[in-house]
Motif scaffolding. Structure first.
Motif, PDB file in Angstrom:
ATOM      1  N   ALA A  61       0.835  -1.205   0.000  1.00 37.26           N
ATOM      2  CA  ALA A  61       0.000   0.000   0.000  1.00 37.26           C
ATOM      3  C   ALA A  61       0.871   1.257   0.000  1.00 37.26           C
ATOM      4  O   ALA A  61       0.583   2.229  -0.718  1.00 37.26           O
ATOM      5  CB  ALA A  61      -0.919  -0.007   1.212  1.00 37.26           C
ATOM      6  N   TRP A  62       1.950   1.248   0.798  1.00 36.90           N
ATOM      7  CA  TRP A  62       2.877   2.385   0.807  1.00 36.90           C
ATOM      8  C   TRP A  62       3.514   2.552  -0.571  1.00 36.90           C
ATOM      9  O   TRP A  62       3.620   3.665  -1.083  1.00 36.90           O
ATOM     10  CB  TRP A  62       3.964   2.185   1.871  1.00 36.90           C
ATOM     11  N   PHE A  63       3.939   1.438  -1.169  1.00 34.25           N
ATOM     12  CA  PHE A  63       4.587   1.494  -2.481  1.00 34.25           C
ATOM     13  C   PHE A  63       3.618   2.063  -3.515  1.00 34.25           C
ATOM     14  O   PHE A  63       4.004   2.900  -4.339  1.00 34.25           O
ATOM     15  CB  PHE A  63       5.081   0.102  -2.883  1.00 34.25           C
ATOM     16  N   ASP A  64       2.359   1.617  -3.484  1.00 31.87           N
ATOM     17  CA  ASP A  64       1.350   2.127  -4.428  1.00 31.87           C
ATOM     18  C   ASP A  64       1.149   3.626  -4.276  1.00 31.87           C
ATOM     19  O   ASP A  64       0.972   4.338  -5.263  1.00 31.87           O
ATOM     20  CB  ASP A  64       0.012   1.420  -4.221  1.00 31.87           C
ATOM     21  N   GLN A  65       1.158   4.104  -3.043  1.00 30.25           N
ATOM     22  CA  GLN A  65       0.956   5.526  -2.794  1.00 30.25           C
ATOM     23  C   GLN A  65       2.191   6.336  -3.187  1.00 30.25           C
ATOM     24  O   GLN A  65       2.078   7.414  -3.763  1.00 30.25           O
ATOM     25  CB  GLN A  65       0.635   5.755  -1.317  1.00 30.25           C
ATOM     26  N   THR A  66       3.356   5.814  -2.883  1.00 32.87           N
ATOM     27  CA  THR A  66       4.598   6.540  -3.114  1.00 32.87           C
ATOM     28  C   THR A  66       5.034   6.484  -4.572  1.00 32.87           C
ATOM     29  O   THR A  66       5.557   7.470  -5.108  1.00 32.87           O
ATOM     30  CB  THR A  66       5.709   5.973  -2.205  1.00 32.87           C
ATOM     31  N   PHE A  67       4.835   5.328  -5.187  1.00 26.72           N
ATOM     32  CA  PHE A  67       5.221   5.108  -6.583  1.00 26.72           C
ATOM     33  C   PHE A  67       3.994   4.578  -7.327  1.00 26.72           C
ATOM     34  O   PHE A  67       3.837   3.377  -7.499  1.00 26.72           O
ATOM     35  CB  PHE A  67       6.363   4.098  -6.676  1.00 26.72           C
ATOM     36  N   PRO A  68       3.084   5.459  -7.742  1.00 26.09           N
ATOM     37  CA  PRO A  68       1.810   5.020  -8.335  1.00 26.09           C
ATOM     38  C   PRO A  68       2.011   4.122  -9.558  1.00 26.09           C
ATOM     39  O   PRO A  68       2.972   4.284 -10.315  1.00 26.09           O
ATOM     40  CB  PRO A  68       1.133   6.330  -8.740  1.00 26.09           C
TER      41      PRO A  68
END
Length: 113
Positions: A61-68
């Motif tokens: 979830a963090w990766f999706d938010q940080t690196f869409p």
């Protein structure tokens, strides 16, 4: 051992996402440091055989938010992130890590994913 890598591959696939999103701004130094720290801890935890399912979801979830999805940064950093996870897991399993699995477990579970 293949099952561990399959789990990491599945976790990596969660990061990829199905939908293409807008491009992201350039990653910050703090984001890259956090990504590296998460790869290290997640890889070592997997190398110790710890249950990483919840952590993988949180990190995804963090990766999706940080690196869409669809962003240049994601295309650049996702392969590096997944290869770093594998590297740290292999180092832990082969005894090349300076940390014991007890130390890894303590640090990993202290984060309360």
């Amino acid at each position: 051992m293949k099952d561990k890598w399959r789990g990491l591959a599945i976790g990596g696939a969660l990061f990829v996402g199905a939908a293409l999103g807008p491009g992201a701004e350039a990653a910050s130094k703090a984001d890259l440091e956090r990504m590296n720290n998460m790869a290290l801890l997640l890889g070592r935890a997997a190398g110790c055989g710890l249950d990483t399912e919840r952590a993988t979801g949180v990190i995804g979830a963090w990766f999706d938010q940080t690196f869409p999805p669809g962003s240049i940064d994601r295309k650049r950093y996702l392969p590096r992130f997944t290869s770093d996870i594998r590297l740290h897991a292999e180092q832990q399993q082969s005894g090349e890590s300076p940390d014991s699995c007890a130390d890894i477990a303590e640090a990993f579970y202290d984060l309360r994913w």
